[in-house]
Design an enzyme around this catalytic site. Structure first.
Site, PDB file in Angstrom:
ATOM      1  N   ASP A   1       0.864  -1.176   0.000  1.00  0.00           N
ATOM      2  CA  ASP A   1       0.000   0.000   0.000  1.00  0.00           C
ATOM      3  C   ASP A   1       0.902   1.229   0.000  1.00  0.00           C
ATOM      4  O   ASP A   1       1.564   1.520   1.007  1.00  0.00           O
ATOM      5  CB  ASP A   1      -0.903  -0.009   1.234  1.00  0.00           C
ATOM      6  CG  ASP A   1      -1.845   1.181   1.312  1.00  0.00           C
ATOM      7  OD1 ASP A   1      -1.699   2.104   0.483  1.00  0.00           O
ATOM      8  OD2 ASP A   1      -2.721   1.195   2.195  1.00  0.00           O
TER       9      ASP A   1
ATOM     10  N   SER B   1       2.761  12.353 -16.590  1.00  0.00           N
ATOM     11  CA  SER B   1       1.540  12.659 -17.342  1.00  0.00           C
ATOM     12  C   SER B   1       1.779  13.870 -18.212  1.00  0.00           C
ATOM     13  O   SER B   1       2.450  14.825 -17.807  1.00  0.00           O
ATOM     14  CB  SER B   1       0.374  12.926 -16.389  1.00  0.00           C
ATOM     15  OG  SER B   1      -0.743  13.457 -17.089  1.00  0.00           O
TER      16      SER B   1
ATOM     17  N   TYR C   1      -5.453  16.730  -9.744  1.00  0.00           N
ATOM     18  CA  TYR C   1      -4.661  15.671 -10.376  1.00  0.00           C
ATOM     19  C   TYR C   1      -3.482  16.274 -11.148  1.00  0.00           C
ATOM     20  O   TYR C   1      -2.344  15.804 -11.036  1.00  0.00           O
ATOM     21  CB  TYR C   1      -5.540  14.847 -11.307  1.00  0.00           C
ATOM     22  CG  TYR C   1      -4.786  13.783 -12.076  1.00  0.00           C
ATOM     23  CD1 TYR C   1      -4.285  12.658 -11.417  1.00  0.00           C
ATOM     24  CD2 TYR C   1      -4.569  13.898 -13.444  1.00  0.00           C
ATOM     25  CE1 TYR C   1      -3.581  11.673 -12.109  1.00  0.00           C
ATOM     26  CE2 TYR C   1      -3.871  12.927 -14.146  1.00  0.00           C
ATOM     27  CZ  TYR C   1      -3.377  11.820 -13.479  1.00  0.00           C
ATOM     28  OH  TYR C   1      -2.681  10.861 -14.159  1.00  0.00           O
TER      29      TYR C   1
ATOM     30  N   LYS D   1       0.476  15.472 -10.432  1.00  0.00           N
ATOM     31  CA  LYS D   1       1.356  14.862 -11.437  1.00  0.00           C
ATOM     32  C   LYS D   1       2.521  15.785 -11.777  1.00  0.00           C
ATOM     33  O   LYS D   1       3.643  15.323 -12.028  1.00  0.00           O
ATOM     34  CB  LYS D   1       0.567  14.517 -12.696  1.00  0.00           C
ATOM     35  CG  LYS D   1      -0.470  13.420 -12.505  1.00  0.00           C
ATOM     36  CD  LYS D   1       0.102  12.139 -11.906  1.00  0.00           C
ATOM     37  CE  LYS D   1       0.964  11.367 -12.870  1.00  0.00           C
ATOM     38  NZ  LYS D   1       1.345  10.026 -12.321  1.00  0.00           N
TER      39      LYS D   1
END
Length: 299
Positions: free
Chosen positions: A64, A143, A157, A161
């Site tokens: 995790d 990304s 997000y 990134k």
């Protein structure tokens, strides 16, 4: 050369695809995921079936990325079973969609934890082993959103990134003299072939979200998603990201590309990244640290 590889966030999407392609290439691959005895038990069974069907060395390991103890235990398991660890693929991440204002600070922090702090946890667990070996490879799944065209309603997000990519850039020079190589993979907005968009989170502040949905920004969310999907060529294949990662791993040490782009939609990230990467190279040359641009070959 057969490598021992750990892929984070490999229960689905780019992570699972990459683990499968790397295993088919002859490597020992660990598809890491959380809750292997719980909600991801079906994925564990699926990986076991794939391994048997294709005769590859693909394993699962409980890890995790948001938990220090879990990361440490997962990495220790891989090293104990193989005596080494050669490659880490930083793939774990999560996406959210909605107006920037409607996400609480706690949500931003949680997303930053999953997409950025997770890589720091993993690095702190694996780098002592890679430094000891004097050889290794860090593959970061970034990304195009970090530098390309950025449609609305993806701010948390995109910010996460961009932070992860920045961290990857800094790490590259700080581990090079240890013989540790860095490659940054930059996928575009694949709207098909992964669960990235389907499993995206939403804002906690529903009142603010509704204000954007009903006010002057009504319809913008749907138009943004539809526009992204329309930009993506019909033959865009998320598997191309996995193939690119495998090509990096399979390349000779010292010859691996610093950055690779897989962006069928061509959102402009490649053009912007190339300028930034060029300025980085010039800076290191100007301050007398040119050797940090390439991994040292240690005996």
């Amino acid at each position: 050369m057969k490598e021992v590889i750990l892929v984070t966030g490999a229960s689905s999407g780019f992570g699972l695809l990459s683990a499968q392609v790397l295993a088919k290439a002859g490597h020992t691959v660990y598809a890491s995921m959380r809750e292997t005895a719980g909600r991801n038990a079906p994925q564990v069974a699926s990986v076991a079936a794939y391994t048997k069907e294709h005769g590859v060395d693909l394993r699962t390991v409980e890890l995790d990325v948001s938990n220090d103890a879990s990361v440490k235990a997962g990495v220790e398991t891989v090293i104990a079973e193989n005596g080494r660890l050669d490659v880490i693929v930083h793939n774990a991440g999560h996406m959210v969609f909605g107006p920037a204002e409607a996400f609480t600070p706690e949500q931003y922090a949680q997303l930053y934890d999953i997409n950025v702090l997770s890589t720091q946890r993993v690095n702190r667990a694996i780098l002592p082993q890679l430094r000891k070996q004097g050889r290794g490879l860090l593959v970061w799944v970034s990304s195009s959103s970090a530098r390309g065209g950025t449609p609305p309603f993806l701010a948390p997000y995109f910010a996460a990134k961009a932070a992860m990519d920045s961290l990857a850039v800094s790490y590259a020079s700080e581990v090079a003299r240890w013989g540790i190589e860095t490659s940054i993979v930059v996928p575009g907005a694949f709207t098909k072939g992964t669960n990235h968009f389907a499993h995206s989170g939403s804002p906690d502040d529903k009142g603010v979200a509704d204000a954007y949905a009903q006010g002057p920004y009504a319809g913008v969310a749907d138009k943004a998603l539809q526009g992204l999907a329309a930009l993506e060529p019909a033959d865009a294949d998320a598997g191309a990201v996995a193939t690119a990662i495998a090509d990096i791993v399979n390349a000779p040490f010292g010859k691996r590309p610093y950055r690779v782009f897989i962006d069928p939609s061509q959102d402009g990230a490649e053009e912007v990244f190339r300028i930034g990467d060029r300025m980085r190279r010039e800076m290191f040359q100007n301050i007398g640290l040119k050797d940090l641009l390439s991994p040292r070959i240690n005996a």
